[in-house]
Design a protein around this motif. Structure first.
Motif, short mmCIF file in Angstrom:
data_model
loop_
_atom_site.label_atom_id
_atom_site.label_comp_id
_atom_site.label_asym_id
_atom_site.label_seq_id
_atom_site.Cartn_x
_atom_site.Cartn_y
_atom_site.Cartn_z
N ARG A 221 1.00 -1.16 -0.12
CA ARG A 221 0.19 -0.13 0.63
C ARG A 221 0.51 1.29 0.00
N ALA B 110 1.26 4.31 -2.69
CA ALA B 110 1.22 5.30 -2.61
C ALA B 110 1.73 6.36 -3.54
N GLN C 106 -5.50 15.65 -6.67
CA GLN C 106 -6.41 14.44 -6.93
C GLN C 106 -7.85 14.53 -7.76
N LYS D 288 -11.88 11.75 -2.28
CA LYS D 288 -11.19 11.16 -1.11
C LYS D 288 -10.58 9.72 -1.37
N VAL D 289 -10.60 9.04 -1.65
CA VAL D 289 -10.16 7.59 -2.35
C VAL D 289 -8.83 7.54 -2.83
N SER E 2 -7.08 10.62 -2.35
CA SER E 2 -6.43 10.75 -1.45
C SER E 2 -5.77 9.92 0.15
N ARG E 3 -6.78 8.55 0.41
CA ARG E 3 -6.55 7.18 1.41
C ARG E 3 -5.69 6.45 0.69
N ASN F 276 -1.75 8.01 0.83
CA ASN F 276 -1.48 8.26 2.30
C ASN F 276 -1.58 6.47 3.05
N ASP G 256 -3.90 3.97 4.04
CA ASP G 256 -4.91 3.94 4.32
C ASP G 256 -5.71 2.57 3.58
N MET G 257 -5.53 2.78 1.94
CA MET G 257 -6.73 1.70 1.81
C MET G 257 -6.47 0.66 0.82
#
Length: 140
Positions: free
Chosen positions: A32, A36, A50, A62-63, A65-66, A69, A71-72
């Protein structure tokens, strides 16, 4: 009470790295994190925000960004949309998934020819390079 709160000799990261759960979570997070970096760098190189990237791949800011980061966890569909829009190639994906590239090396004579592919230490027990040897003879 103050003495229990201030232990300046304590290294929390060193202690955490001793935990098998921490080591496994770190290992699981690496793809991940590498994705990123690839997404962020490719998006910036293309001059996309983004929001603009999200619109292009039918997603949300938001996706994006995640993902940037780390985070997804992505599904194949979203990963495929990133690959298409950001023009990822096998080099990008090899960096994300920490795997070597597959090469076909064709010789025109009888001599053995080789290439070395650096492998991650987790893939190579001796932290060495894997050498692929191929010998192809074309007789006309």
């Amino acid at each position: 009470m103050i003495s229990t709160l201030t232990n300046t000799n304590r290294d929390i990261m060193t202690e955490a790295k001793k935990s098998p759960k921490f080591r496994q979570a770190s290992k699981d997070a690496m793809p991940r994190v590498r994705l990123a970096v690839e997404v962020y760098e490719a998006r910036n190189a293309m001059g996309l925000s983004q929001q603009a990237l999200a619109k292009e791949i039918s997603s949300t800011q938001k996706v994006i960004s995640r993902v940037e980061n780390g985070d997804m966890d992505l599904g194949i569909g979203l990963l495929n949309r990133f690959v298409g829009k950001l023009q990822f190639n096998s080099d990008n994906l090899a960096r994300v998934f920490n795997c070597g590239q597959a090469y076909v090396f064709i010789g025109t004579g009888t001599k053995n020819e080789s290439i070395s592919i650096p492998m991650d230490e987790s893939l190579s027990p001796l932290n060495t390079k894997v050498t692929i040897l191929s010998s192809v003879v074309f007789n006309k």
